[in-house]
Design an enzyme around this catalytic site. Structure first.
Site, mmCIF file in Angstrom:
data_model
loop_
_atom_site.group_PDB
_atom_site.id
_atom_site.type_symbol
_atom_site.label_atom_id
_atom_site.label_comp_id
_atom_site.label_asym_id
_atom_site.label_seq_id
_atom_site.Cartn_x
_atom_site.Cartn_y
_atom_site.Cartn_z
ATOM 1 N N GLU A 199 0.821 -1.226 0.000
ATOM 2 C CA GLU A 199 0.000 0.000 0.000
ATOM 3 C C GLU A 199 0.849 1.268 0.000
ATOM 4 O O GLU A 199 0.539 2.232 0.694
ATOM 5 C CB GLU A 199 -0.938 0.018 1.206
ATOM 6 C CG GLU A 199 -1.940 -1.107 1.213
ATOM 7 C CD GLU A 199 -3.024 -0.908 2.262
ATOM 8 O OE1 GLU A 199 -2.766 -0.258 3.278
ATOM 9 O OE2 GLU A 199 -4.140 -1.400 2.040
ATOM 10 N N GLU A 268 -6.538 -7.814 -0.340
ATOM 11 C CA GLU A 268 -7.045 -7.796 1.031
ATOM 12 C C GLU A 268 -8.532 -7.503 1.033
ATOM 13 O O GLU A 268 -8.939 -6.362 0.818
ATOM 14 C CB GLU A 268 -6.339 -6.719 1.875
ATOM 15 C CG GLU A 268 -4.896 -7.030 2.165
ATOM 16 C CD GLU A 268 -4.218 -5.939 2.989
ATOM 17 O OE1 GLU A 268 -4.918 -5.196 3.716
ATOM 18 O OE2 GLU A 268 -2.990 -5.824 2.883
HETATM 19 C C1 GAL Z 1 -4.211 -2.616 5.209
HETATM 20 C C2 GAL Z 1 -2.792 -3.149 5.332
HETATM 21 C C3 GAL Z 1 -2.773 -4.447 6.129
HETATM 22 C C4 GAL Z 1 -3.566 -4.284 7.396
HETATM 23 C C5 GAL Z 1 -4.970 -3.835 7.055
HETATM 24 C C6 GAL Z 1 -5.854 -3.618 8.234
HETATM 25 O O1 GAL Z 1 -4.216 -1.291 4.848
HETATM 26 O O2 GAL Z 1 -2.256 -3.392 4.060
HETATM 27 O O3 GAL Z 1 -1.460 -4.810 6.408
HETATM 28 O O4 GAL Z 1 -2.938 -3.359 8.193
HETATM 29 O O5 GAL Z 1 -4.914 -2.617 6.403
HETATM 30 O O6 GAL Z 1 -6.032 -4.764 8.928
#
Ligand code: GAL
Length: 893
Positions: A199, A268
């Site tokens: 990110e 994610e």
């Molecule tokens: C995203 C990040 C992850 C984790 C997630 C929240 O932005 O890439 O590593 O932090 O948020 O759980």
């Protein structure tokens, strides 16, 4: 862009392991040989999908972070990911765990990455390895080792030579490790995709041109390592042409990659959320999650990863910050202990089955055909030539209206679409799955005190257990932690130092001591004014405890907040002691290396007769950590060397105490937790394993909705629970850290608690509830019947089914309620309605009792009568699961 296999990939003939369930036990027995889990294959991509071994694939991925579980838990987690329908396991790589000291690597125990990857391979799943090495992840310092701050001239995540050198060294180390163990897919291993950075797009602007250059450098550095599989940069709209960019979020169905040559990837999918100390617990409803996933594949997505499929535990001091709790349950489909969270796990399993059924059509089409069905309703149809000849078709019908059911026509047929739903039609005609209709069971986790199962106890014994026998121990030893400077290894210097510069994060705690002389004049001045002097610090994080002459004046908790603390001095010399504490280092944001801990800005004492005392210029003595930490009083080897004394039962709670006791492991195989709700704040160790920080801080009173409506866009404040209660009271103790008896438990308590009320418990999915109506779609597993897909068999001939299953090692010991008819209520309390098939209980009991799992058809035929003609009937069941060995006892209850 295609990643062709390397010259080295002329590999030995592969051994393909097909492992039928139950896989867990088998996996443990299988020898893990290097590589050769698959026939070597390549991975490339086009605009539609990843191309795995020459075929476009629709992939479902399960996020599981290896150090958030123990190696003993891994086989079961991987097996349950596979059973739940995942094709891929995704993990970050945790640099801070692998290189705790610069140049000294650790790939043992929970950090045995090669072992984890091999287990994934041996289960037949692929792996997406997100090396980062910045990972965020609610992990201490975002995964960076804290020594990285001390590299001269370093600036993280930008075009900075010292940083790039360290980053490249670590990333190369991991790629080499995978290659040497033959774990890339072109070597017959499971690794099909990697990730560089994480990110970065979120923070890139803060770094100006140097940020842009860094992105290009990171991409070419990664590609230069010759890993031979695609690399991803998530949330990186300027990812170079030969790097995939990917979406992260609660919904990613509108996501467009930055090039027409790249597929739509979702690295994610936030299926829940993490929790802060003092926060409530987030829950993402299964219907909404399934909706988001179905919409993603509907609108052209091809790879989706659940972040997290299993969240696990932030053992030790690995949790990030500010203030992230020890549990990383995340409301994931597998809970913190690896138990299925139902209905989420089951509802997604059905969804994955529907996507798999649609896969031939999804990959056959280059793009879906779009059909508008109504103002808020739409269809996406995928058709083309199937791989084995013949036409294939799959359709998704969505109703994105948050309130209204829609009645639509599609291909001449009528369909009812519930609000905020997607229906999946693998053959473009019959609905195999509807995201808004949950057929999967709900499981209620039950927490039992250690000892024989309650079912086998008399009522009097049960009462006694509740009264006191559940407490872990009646005999505790205590050891006072000195307040202030406790040993030789202290130093004195002018001025206030930055916390991490001193501790190097070897401990949460840093003592600062200075001397304040107070005159008679000062005392009379304060008396006259009726005011005390005050300590004031411009900015501090996370916890500050202020002591004067070893007496606690007060504590301040916050994230870069101003600290104001009245203090009481005596005439003459006073010791002013400040203890700064960390509760997880920052893991998100730009310029992490500058973030630090402890104090920022000026510190002063106000209210003195002669003006303020500038503490920033005073002489301070520093000491890192606690005496007990230095002496390792929590360890099996060293604890006896300390001078413990017996703790009296009536002893009042006191601050800065070490406690220890011994306890026996509860029988059985259910996950073990310690209930530390009687304690304040501190850390706990079992047999020398650091189980994490604990804190009985209470979550805010308000903000938890009574009801949770799955309809409408999810955000982490929607559907939270646990308001007004301690955020976390149960702490996971993995079974592999326990011996049958005499387990050493050591706690360091900061604020005062009652160890006599600590209990050891086991957690299990003790209660199951199912609710399936006659109008529910047929079971997904029936679609494998030849003829069902091609329409030669009628869908109407297959009745819906209820599937109940206990966790492994458990059986359905009793059916507490069953009604086929018009039952009322919910899992808390069901009751029969006007219409009820009289044999409901006996039929369900017959089918399920004594079994680990059972299927019950929801039809008049199955219940031997139609209890109310012309009325839609529903089957509702509430069942109890018990460990298989004691069913005989509970069954006769
Ligand atoms: C995203 C990040 C992850 C984790 C997630 C929240 O932005 O890439 O590593 O932090 O948020 O759980």
């Amino acid at each position: 862009m295609s990643f062709t296999s390397m010259a080295e990939s002329t590999r030995k003939a592969s051994l393909q392991w097909r492992i039928p369930p139950p896989i867990t036990a088998l996996l443990l027995l299988l020898p893990i040989v290097s590589g050769s889990f698959f026939k070597p294959f390549n991975v490339s991509y086009d605009h539609r999908a990843l191309i795995v071994a020459g075929k476009r694939r629709m992939l479902v991925s399960a996020g599981v972070h290896y150090p958030r579980a123990t190696p003993q838990m891994w086989p079961d987690l991987i097996a349950k990911s596979k059973e739940g329908g995942a094709d891929v396991v995704q993990t970050y790589v945790f640099w801070s765990g692998h290189e705790p000291v610069k140049g000294q690597y650790n790939f043992e125990g929970r950090y045995d990455l090669v072992k984890f990857v091999k287990l994934v391979g041996s289960s037949g799943l692929y792996l997406h390895l997100r090396i980062g090495p910045y990972v965020c992840a609610e992990w201490n310092f975002g995964g960076f080792p804290v020594w990285l701050r001390d590299v001269p001239g370093i600036e993280f995540r930008t075009d900075n030579e010292p940083f790039k050198k360290e980053m490249q060294k670590f990333v190369r180390k991991i790629v080499d490790l995978m290659r040497e163990a033959e774990l890339f897919c072109w070597q017959g291993g499971p690794v099909i995709m990697l990730q560089i950075e994480n990110e970065y797009g979120d923070v890139e602007k803060s770094y100006g041109q140097k940020g842009k250059d860094y992105v290009k450098w990171a991409a070419s550095m990664a590609l230069g390592l010759g890993a031979g599989v695609p690399w991803v940069m998530c949330k990186q709209t300027d990812a170079p042409e030969n790097i995939l960019d990917a979406c992260n979020g609660y919904y990613c169905d509108g996501f467009k990659p930055n090039s027409k040559t790249k597929p739509v990837l979702w690295t994610e999918d936030w299926d829940g959320w993490y929790t802060k100390w003092g926060g409530s617990l987030p829950h993402r409803p299964a219907e909404d999650l399934a909706f988001a996933v179905a919409r993603f594949y509907q609108r052209g997505g091809s790879f989706q990863n659940y972040y997290m499929y299993f969240g696990g535990t932030n053992f030790g001091r690995t949790s990030g910050g500010p203030f992230y709790i020890t549990s990383y349950d995340y409301d994931a489909p597998l809970d913190e202990y690896g138990l299925r969270s139902e209905p989420k796990w089951g509802h997604l399993k059905d969804l994955h089955a529907a996507i798999k059924l649609s896969e031939p059509a999804l990959v056959a089409a280059d793009a879906p055909q779009y059909k508008k069905l109504g103002s808020n309703q739409e269809a996406h149809v995928y058709h083309g030539d199937g791989e084995t000849g013949g036409k294939v078709c799959a359709a998704f019908l969505a109703n994105i209206d948050e309130h209204k059911t829609a009645y639509v026509k599609f291909n001449g047929q009528s369909y009812t679409l519930p609000p905020w739903s997607v229906s999946i039609l693998p053959g473009c005609r019959h609905v195999a799955y509807d995201t808004a209709k949950v057929g999967a069971q709900t499981s209620v986790k039950t927490v039992e005190s250690a000892g024989p199962p309650l079912g086998s106890l008399s009522i009097l014994q049960k009462v006694a257990r509740q009264d006191n026998a559940s407490y872990i121990s009646k005999s505790w030893m205590a050891l006072k932690e000195p307040i202030g400077i406790w040993g030789e290894n202290n130093f004195t210097t002018q001025g206030l130092l930055e916390h991490l510069n001193v501790t190097k994060d070897q401990s949460d705690y840093l003592w600062h001591k200075t001397r304040i002389s107070v005159t008679e004049d000062d005392i009379s001045f304060w008396k006259k004014n009726g005011a005390n002097p005050t300590l004031s610090v411009d900015s501090m994080r996370d916890v500050l405890r202020v002591f004067v002459n070893k007496q606690l004046s007060g504590s301040i908790v916050g994230h870069w907040v101003k600290a104001v603390q009245p203090v009481l001095f005596v005439q003459g010399n006073n010791d002013l002691l400040l203890l700064t504490q960390t509760v997880g280092l920052q893991n998100y944001g730009a310029f992490l290396e500058k973030d630090g801990a402890g104090f920022r800005g000026k510190a002063k004492l106000t209210g003195f007769k002669n003006g303020d005392v500038d503490l920033s210029k005073s002489s301070w003595t520093y000491q890192v950590g606690l005496k007990g930490e230095a002496e390792k009083v929590y360890s099996v080897e060293h604890n006896e060397k300390a001078e413990w004394s017996t703790l009296e039962t009536e002893a009042s709670p006191s601050i800065f105490m070490w406690y220890k006791t011994c306890f026996n492991t509860p029988d059985g195989t259910d996950p073990v937790v310690l209930d530390l709700g009687s304690m304040g704040k501190g850390q706990a160790w079992v047999n020398g394993h650091h189980i994490g920080r604990y804190w009985s801080i209470i979550a805010q009173k308000d903000g938890c909705d009574k009801t949770c409506d799955y309809r409408g866009a999810y955000h982490s404040d929607k559907c939270t629970t646990n308001c007004g209660k301690p955020t976390q009271t149960r702490y996971h103790v993995p079974r592999s850290w326990l011996k049958p008896d005499s387990n050493l438990l050591v706690l360091f308590e900061e604020t005062g608690g009652n160890p006599f009320k600590i209990s050891v418990k086991t957690v299990t999915a003790g209660i199951l509830c199912g609710q399936v109506s006659e109008s529910h779609y047929p079971p997904l597993r029936k679609w494998s019947t030849p003829g069902f897909m091609n329409g030669t068999m009628s869908i109407n001939s297959v009745a819906p089914e209820m599937h109940l299953h206990c966790e492994e090692g458990h059986v359905i010991s009793s059916i507490e309620f069953a009604s086929y008819g018009t039952p009322r209520g919910s899992c808390d309390k069901f009751s029969t309605g006007k219409c009820h098939a009289s044999k409901s209980l006996s039929i369900v009991s017959e089918a399920c009792k004594g079994r680990n799992s059972c299927f019950i058809e929801v039809s008049n035929a199955a219940f031997q009568s139609d209890p109310c003609k012309g009325t839609l009937k529903t089957l509702v069941v509430m069942a109890r699961c018990s460990p298989s060995q004691d069913t005989s006892e509970t069954a006769s209850d």
